[in-house]
Design an enzyme around this catalytic site. Sequence first.
Site, PDB file in Angstrom:
ATOM      1  N   CYS A   2      -5.797 -10.612  -1.772  1.00  0.00           N
ATOM      2  CA  CYS A   2      -5.432 -11.803  -2.557  1.00  0.00           C
ATOM      3  C   CYS A   2      -5.932 -11.710  -3.998  1.00  0.00           C
ATOM      4  CB  CYS A   2      -6.047 -13.044  -1.946  1.00  0.00           C
ATOM      5  SG  CYS A   2      -5.611 -13.286  -0.242  1.00  0.00           S
ATOM      6  N   ARG A  27      -2.746  -5.366  -6.297  1.00  0.00           N
ATOM      7  CA  ARG A  27      -3.708  -5.484  -5.206  1.00  0.00           C
ATOM      8  C   ARG A  27      -3.017  -5.598  -3.848  1.00  0.00           C
ATOM      9  NH1 ARG A  27      -8.671  -7.695  -7.508  1.00  0.00           N
ATOM     10  NH2 ARG A  27      -9.126  -8.802  -5.592  1.00  0.00           N
ATOM     11  N   TRP A  74      -2.473 -12.147   0.455  1.00  0.00           N
ATOM     12  CA  TRP A  74      -2.316 -11.064   1.427  1.00  0.00           C
ATOM     13  C   TRP A  74      -2.769 -11.665   2.751  1.00  0.00           C
ATOM     14  CZ3 TRP A  74      -5.557  -8.041   4.602  1.00  0.00           C
ATOM     15  CH2 TRP A  74      -4.993  -6.845   5.061  1.00  0.00           C
ATOM     16  N   ASN A  98      -9.666 -16.172  -1.977  1.00  0.00           N
ATOM     17  CA  ASN A  98      -9.570 -14.776  -1.561  1.00  0.00           C
ATOM     18  C   ASN A  98     -10.722 -14.527  -0.605  1.00  0.00           C
ATOM     19  OD1 ASN A  98      -9.537 -11.978  -1.350  1.00  0.00           O
ATOM     20  ND2 ASN A  98     -10.299 -11.614  -3.423  1.00  0.00           N
ATOM     21  N   GLY A  99     -10.435 -13.933   0.570  1.00  0.00           N
ATOM     22  CA  GLY A  99     -11.507 -13.656   1.525  1.00  0.00           C
ATOM     23  C   GLY A  99     -11.287 -14.417   2.818  1.00  0.00           C
ATOM     24  N   GLU A 479      -5.197  13.562   4.355  1.00  0.00           N
ATOM     25  CA  GLU A 479      -4.790  12.709   3.232  1.00  0.00           C
ATOM     26  C   GLU A 479      -3.262  12.744   3.074  1.00  0.00           C
ATOM     27  OE1 GLU A 479      -5.720  10.448   1.413  1.00  0.00           O
ATOM     28  OE2 GLU A 479      -4.698  10.545  -0.502  1.00  0.00           O
ATOM     29  N   LYS A 483      -0.841   9.493   3.176  1.00  0.00           N
ATOM     30  CA  LYS A 483       0.075   9.143   2.073  1.00  0.00           C
ATOM     31  C   LYS A 483       1.493   8.959   2.607  1.00  0.00           C
ATOM     32  CE  LYS A 483      -2.044   8.189  -0.571  1.00  0.00           C
ATOM     33  NZ  LYS A 483      -3.446   8.306  -0.887  1.00  0.00           N
ATOM     34  N   GLU A 486       1.779   5.653   4.630  1.00  0.00           N
ATOM     35  CA  GLU A 486       1.695   4.462   3.778  1.00  0.00           C
ATOM     36  C   GLU A 486       2.979   4.222   3.012  1.00  0.00           C
ATOM     37  OE1 GLU A 486      -2.220   3.792   1.651  1.00  0.00           O
ATOM     38  OE2 GLU A 486      -1.795   5.868   1.183  1.00  0.00           O
ATOM     39  N   HIS A 502      -5.148  22.041  21.307  1.00  0.00           N
ATOM     40  CA  HIS A 502      -5.906  21.166  22.192  1.00  0.00           C
ATOM     41  C   HIS A 502      -5.198  19.834  22.403  1.00  0.00           C
ATOM     42  CE1 HIS A 502      -9.148  24.036  22.209  1.00  0.00           C
ATOM     43  NE2 HIS A 502      -9.072  24.090  20.886  1.00  0.00           N
ATOM     44  N   LYS A 602      -4.661  -3.223  -2.326  1.00  0.00           N
ATOM     45  CA  LYS A 602      -5.378  -2.237  -3.133  1.00  0.00           C
ATOM     46  C   LYS A 602      -6.887  -2.380  -2.998  1.00  0.00           C
ATOM     47  CE  LYS A 602      -5.515   1.024  -6.251  1.00  0.00           C
ATOM     48  NZ  LYS A 602      -5.211   2.364  -5.723  1.00  0.00           N
TER      49      LYS A 602
HETATM   50  C1  F6R Z   1      -4.862   4.930   0.514  1.00  0.00           C
HETATM   51  C2  F6R Z   1      -5.819   4.066  -0.133  1.00  0.00           C
HETATM   52  C3  F6R Z   1      -6.857   3.427   0.708  1.00  0.00           C
HETATM   53  C4  F6R Z   1      -8.190   3.321  -0.055  1.00  0.00           C
HETATM   54  C5  F6R Z   1      -9.218   2.539   0.781  1.00  0.00           C
HETATM   55  C6  F6R Z   1     -10.567   2.487   0.092  1.00  0.00           C
HETATM   56  O1  F6R Z   1      -3.925   5.443  -0.381  1.00  0.00           O
HETATM   57  O2  F6R Z   1      -5.765   3.842  -1.328  1.00  0.00           O
HETATM   58  O3  F6R Z   1      -7.013   4.088   1.917  1.00  0.00           O
HETATM   59  O4  F6R Z   1      -8.642   4.610  -0.320  1.00  0.00           O
HETATM   60  O5  F6R Z   1      -8.752   1.247   0.991  1.00  0.00           O
HETATM   61  O6  F6R Z   1     -10.483   1.827  -1.140  1.00  0.00           O
HETATM   62  P1  F6R Z   1     -11.605   2.006  -2.223  1.00  0.00           P
HETATM   63  O7  F6R Z   1     -11.565   3.428  -2.669  1.00  0.00           O
HETATM   64  O8  F6R Z   1     -11.239   1.040  -3.310  1.00  0.00           O
HETATM   65  O9  F6R Z   1     -12.923   1.676  -1.575  1.00  0.00           O
END
Ligand code: F6R
Length: 607
Positions: A2, A27, A74, A98-99, A479, A483, A486, A502, A602
């Site tokens: 949020c 965000r 959110w 927010n929260g 990773e 990606k 997501e 395995h 974000k």
């Molecule tokens: C994936 C992504 C998330 C963040 C995770 C941690 O593309 O961006 O997995 O890496 O939410 O966020 P931070 O780095 O802000 O603690």
Amino acid sequence: MCGIIGILGTRPVAPLLVDGLKRLEYRGYDSAGIATLENGHLTRLRAEGKLVRLEKKLAAQPLAGHTGIGHTRWATHGVPVERNAHPHMSGRVAVVHNGIVENFAELRAQLQEKGYKFESETDTEVIAHLVSEALAGGKTPVEAMRAVLPCLRGAFALALVFEGEEDLLIAARQGPPLAIGHGKGEMYVGSDAIALAPFTDTVSYLEDGDWVVLTRRSATVYDADGKQVNRAKKKSSGSAFLVSRGNHRHFMHKEMFEQPETVAHTLAHYLDLAKGTVRKLGNTPDWKALSRISFACCGTAYYSTLVARYWFESLAGLSVDHDVASEFRYREPPLDEDTLALFVSQSGETADTLACLRYCQQSGCKTGVVVNVAESTMAREADSVFPTLAGPEIGVASTKAFTAQLAALASLAVMAGRARGKIKARQEEELVRALGEVPRYLAQALKLEDTIGKLCRHLMTAQHVLYLGRGTACPVALEGALKLKELSYIHAEGYAAGELKHGPIALVDEDMPVIVVAPHDRWFEKTVSNMQEVAARGGRIILITDKRGAAAVSVKTLATLVLPDVPEIAAPIVYSVPVQLIAYHTAVLLGTDVDQPRNLAKSVTVE
Ligand code: F6R
């Protein structure tokens, strides 16, 4: 997650609130709303979905008034529909939040018993009713807040406006960050300095437990004990945050292509490239006194620590323990003063990571954070701060922050190795020179874009994709899978190549693309054996390797992406680029929302 904006203005605030919300879009959110005071009366507009829907509503039904609050939601409690969107109102008050209010069920039941009717499923509505109840009991808004805030448990940031109070906005912080913006005869509050950038570059940050009473000319801050406190004004770099995609179609695209530069900036902070040495930085831990590093972080940041483990163990002889932050505390790991608890975070606000940092501080071990947002809570609270200089990352899926994290961690591992006498001056120079070449390799890797764009036509129809890697390429495979999931919503899994037989090999058939991340390093031949196992079962292999790897491999592939030959320490940083490009172009072909993928946020400020 949020986003909050609040304005005590000298002009109509509705368009300004929307402007601020646009800057918080990165965000992640699924509904939005604003409330203003029109001739002393509260009016509000909310809409499900993206901000453009709120803007359309506003065009048809403009809100007047010079005082207002806005929110991007959110969803946590209740589905993302208009009735759950903020602001929530009760009697004379409107609130954005927010929260999470953890004791909301208990408070809701008490309020319902008193006859309060709830319009939404949110935890936020209890705040509106509690404040409204206090106002109805004769309290002033300030007295009402003083009474209500101690009743709320959890982590939250709030902003409230009150009917009949044109020159008043109250905000509170217990957990998620909140910045006050000081303007000329105007006052603002926002989730971050980016939201406030169009209005002012003079900000002060609330600390945990603080709440603030704002008028157009004053900001009176109280701490959790109700004592009036001073929170210093700072010049924010937020005004430099041009939230612009430039010529790029998406922020993510721009951010991927910034990587040669952002990695170069980050490396230059830690390394003297001319001398071939690590720099002497202030406030670094005494590496010699440490026996262990304990990492805890989330998502992409967590994968950066999986790579770093190889570096710290082999270069510095430090044993490394790592976990996802959401699980770390539950293990109650033994922590002592020989342990450096090291956290990695782009935002510096991720709730799980922050909770681990605080847990470790209470356990008496030293803490450090590798962090991108310099003004973040983690940067303020950790004993040692190791910046990544990636600049603001707006695309929800992390790209340039990840490679900057790797660059910082590699530099720190060399620094630790040198300080602990595990590597000699010559090896230090070799490693520093190798890292110094990374920006150039990244620029070369980005040239694969066209080839990858075409290749993604084969991936866009896949139901599932496997990613394999060995050594430091293994976390890059993880990773890559994250990606792709997501951005394209295609199911993808990353595995250590040796784990294939395995279990996951059961999934391999002719419909299964298998992306193998394999520089020609000391693990290459073993990975080729795993590729043979995939090929024998008809799996479609996409190999990401270098010139030597491409020349050496005998297995039939659907495609081989050839990167420059790079030194071992550079490989995980450079190989991150093709996996990013694969996810990006597959998503573009599928037409998903690349910069704001569904359900993602974000800055994840709830646990
Ligand atoms: C994936 C992504 C998330 C963040 C995770 C941690 O593309 O961006 O997995 O890496 O939410 O966020 P931070 O780095 O802000 O603690």
